[in-house]
Design an enzyme around this catalytic site. Structure first.
Site, PDB file in Angstrom:
ATOM      1  N   PRO B 105      71.360  -4.377  48.588  1.00 53.39           N
ATOM      2  CA  PRO B 105      72.762  -5.597  47.632  1.00 53.39           C
ATOM      3  C   PRO B 105      72.825  -5.983  47.072  1.00 53.39           C
ATOM      4  CG  PRO B 105      72.026  -5.797  50.292  1.00 53.39           C
ATOM      5  CD  PRO B 105      71.134  -4.883  49.341  1.00 53.39           C
ATOM      6  N   LYS B 106      73.551  -6.455  45.963  1.00 49.71           N
ATOM      7  CA  LYS B 106      74.136  -7.426  44.864  1.00 49.71           C
ATOM      8  C   LYS B 106      73.005  -8.667  44.991  1.00 49.71           C
ATOM      9  CE  LYS B 106      78.232  -6.595  43.137  1.00 49.71           C
ATOM     10  NZ  LYS B 106      79.647  -7.492  42.388  1.00 49.71           N
ATOM     11  N   GLY B 107      73.514  -9.260  46.000  1.00 49.55           N
ATOM     12  CA  GLY B 107      72.785 -10.154  46.316  1.00 49.55           C
ATOM     13  C   GLY B 107      71.469 -11.172  46.433  1.00 49.55           C
ATOM     14  N   CYS B 108      71.121 -10.042  45.931  1.00 53.89           N
ATOM     15  CA  CYS B 108      69.352  -9.910  46.127  1.00 53.89           C
ATOM     16  C   CYS B 108      68.858  -9.914  44.854  1.00 53.89           C
ATOM     17  CB  CYS B 108      68.727  -8.290  46.513  1.00 53.89           C
ATOM     18  SG  CYS B 108      69.201  -8.155  48.557  1.00 53.89           S
ATOM     19  N   ILE B 109      69.602  -9.671  43.882  1.00 54.44           N
ATOM     20  CA  ILE B 109      69.694 -10.058  42.811  1.00 54.44           C
ATOM     21  C   ILE B 109      68.728 -11.271  42.158  1.00 54.44           C
ATOM     22  CG2 ILE B 109      70.331  -8.264  41.375  1.00 54.44           C
ATOM     23  CD1 ILE B 109      71.283 -11.684  39.860  1.00 54.44           C
TER      24      ILE B 109
END
Ligand SMILES: Cc1cc2nc3c(=O)[nH]c(=O)nc-3n(C[C@H](O)[C@H](O)[C@H](O)COP(=O)(O)OP(=O)(O)OC[C@H]3O[C@@H](n4cnc5c(N)ncnc54)[C@H](O)[C@@H]3O)c2cc1C
Lengths: 436, 109
Positions: B105-109
């Site tokens: 998921p993008k939020g994990c960056i």
């Protein structure tokens, strides 16, 4: 007044909003466009400076200035909380009763701390043994605490991602190590760095280098720890999967969220960040709404340097939009951050959506070279210089010697760095870093 | 779609893997592959609750092109935060996305 005038409204006069105001004031035909900016605060905070306050390097006066100082001549700001945007009618309602119509809306209200999202975080230990340094008040309270604290378990915790400036908590850990050593009590302070990430940083290449620095400095890394609640009685962090970490002093980076009006207006995701095209910076849901800085949901770091690179892209795309052309300018996710590592040294990292940070040099004429992914004194000076550049160059929408797209070559240094203003700051840098 | 950086063989099939170790091609995924990916994450058997989360993730991904964050999972999957961590220890969104054959998921960056 010309009734045919069109309205461009900027929500938020922080780093990104102020830069956009200055750039658009120059770029737009002001006989056709009326620019309006709204913010509920009259003071501009230099947030990167908050990091240095707990350690007594900066004080409040180093990090605050009136917002109006950075606006174009004659421009003023509507000082009010934003209540609600109604995109279907192109209207913004403010708490002070004013309603603004817009043809183009720029959302630049950043991200704020939401400690109330974590059970027990704002309980009886809040501002006694639990502090944040992402707000001026938090950083000042922690500075007071550090003056008398004589050691114990210091836990630095990121509650959940994403957070603005993902390197700041690491920098805090490095600075704390040096600070307690200088105070002669380092062996009495056990430092733990507790993060939901699988390693020390969001970017693997940096995590490798920085992780090794944590180890060298005797800072223990606890990874994949997702804070569920804080036990105020037993002074423990408890993760969602029931792991426990004891603390005497907890320095927390609470959950970050977008502004409440984003939620009220139905414009955001679960954390009130606005779904945004990561290349054009146009909102996904509404063509005449653009989003910049920490307020977006794009997969780039939430940092002032990113907001600066975005501002160049967004200015171009707003002009394209006005002229009914395709939004041709594309943001590549460029981020450029100095990472303070303590004892007058720092790292520099440079990356974008596709290119991981890599070692090498970042040469600027008359300055540097700044070494990428290496700990040097020159990088530390760069970090301190950033404050000067922020107030004098960045906010005013002038060009920095670093272009919006990431480049592997050095860029030419602007004349601005040779102005008198800079000499003054250079002297201050010399003072701060104990003379070079 | 993320870029392939490696390959790996699961159940006799050669599959492209991205930098995070997740499958590159949605079409490579099926329930048997999911069971194998779960084992790699230390989850021996996928129960009905696991599947509720995995199916929800795939649905969101098909609709939005992004795997949901932990926040979205808690709000919409019908499984609460505490239980999500019990099902997928340490990183529910990241682990469930891997098992569901989706990118991180993008939020994990
Ligand atoms: C401790 C710390 C260290 C940092 N270090 C660095 C660094 O070294 N390098 C770097 O590049 N970046 C750093 N940053 C990040 C940087 O400060 C932010 O990324 C940057 O300020 C983002 O700009 P912005 O305009 O999106 O948001 P902001 O600058 O936060 O501006 C948002 C504005 O919106 C206003 N606003 C919000 N909600 C409302 C509302 N409802 N109504 C009216 N007004 C509203 C606020 O008052 C504010 O003025 C750091 C941040 C912190 C906290």
């Amino acid at each position: 007044m010309n009734t045919q005038m069109k309205n461009l409204v900027i929500l938020g006069a922080g780093t990104a909003g102020t830069m956009m105001l200055n750039k658009l004031h120059k770029a737009l035909d002001l006989s056709q466009w009326r620019l309006t900016i709204v913010d509920n605060e009259k003071t501009h905070y230099y947030q990167p400076g908050f990091l240095f306050i707990p350690f007594g390097v900066y004080s409040e006066s180093d990090v605050v200035k009136p917002k109006v100082k950075f606006f174009p001549e004659g421009m003023n700001m509507i000082n009010s909380e934003i209540w609600k945007v109604i995109p279907e009618y192109n209207k913004v309602h403010l708490d002070n009763g004013i309603t603004l119509d817009y043809d183009i809306l720029i959302i630049a209200t950043g991200s704020k701390l939401a400690p109330e999202e974590t059970e027990g975080l704002t309980g009886k230990l809040w501002k006694k043994d639990i502090f944040d340094f992402y707000t001026l008040d938090g950083a000042k309270a922690l500075a007071e605490k550090f003056k008398t604290w004589d050691g114990g378990k210091l836990v630095i915790n990121i509650t959940e991602m994403p957070i603005k400036c993902p390197v700041a908590p690491l920098e805090f850990a490095f600075l704390a190590d040096a600070f307690f050593e200088d105070r002669g009590i380092r062996e009495k302070v056990h430092i733990q760095y507790v993060t939901p990430l699988a390693e020390a940083f969001t970017k693997h290449k940096c995590a490798e280098v920085l992780g090794h620095f944590l180890e060298d400095k005797g800072i223990e890394l606890v990874a994949e720890f997702n804070t569920g609640r804080i036990d105020n009685e037993e002074k423990k962090l408890i993760s969602w999967d029931e792991r426990e970490i004891e603390f005497d002093l907890l320095v927390t980076v609470p959950t970050n969220k977008g502004a409440d009006y984003i939620d009220v207006s139905g414009l955001g995701d679960e954390l009130n960040f606005v779904p945004t095209d990561k290349h054009t910076l146009q909102s996904v849901a509404h063509k005449n709404i653009f989003v910049i800085g920490d307020a977006t949901n794009i997969p780039a770091s939430k940092a002032g340097s990113v907001a600066h690179f975005e501002s160049e892209i967004l200015t171009e795309n707003i002009l394209h939009y006005i002229n009914a052309r395709p939004l041709a300018a594309r943001f590549d996710g460029h981020a450029n951050c100095f990472i303070e590592s303590g004892r007058g040294k720092a790292f520099l990292i440079d990356f974008n959506y596709d290119v991981e940070p890599m070692p090498g040099n970042f040469p600027l004429e008359h300055m540097g070279p700044f070494s990428l992914l290496k700990e040097t004194r020159m990088n530390h000076l760069g970090k301190l210089m950033f404050r000067w550049a922020y107030w004098n160059v960045l906010l005013k929408g002038k060009e920095l010697p670093v272009g919006p797209h990431m480049s592997l070559k050095g860029k030419i240094l602007d004349d601005i760095y040779r102005s008198n203003d800079f000499i003054t700051d250079e002297q201050q840098i010399t003072k701060l870093s104990g003379g070079i | 779609m993320s870029a392939a950086v490696a390959e790996k063989v699961i159940l006799g099939k050669t599959l492209a893997i991205d930098a995070d170790g997740n499958l590159v091609n949605l079409s490579d995924w099926n329930e048997d592959i999911a069971n194998e990916l779960a084992k790699e994450e230390g989850i021996e058997v996928l129960n009905a609750k696991h599947w509720q989360v995995i199916n929800y993730m795939r649905k969101v991904f098909t609709e939005t092109g992004d795997a949901p964050s932990i926040r979205k999972l808690t709000k919409e999957s019908g499984v609460d935060t505490k239980e999500l961590y019990a099902l997928f220890p340490k990183g529910p969104a990241k682990k469930a996305a891997r098992i569901a054959g989706l990118p991180k998921p993008k939020g994990c960056i």
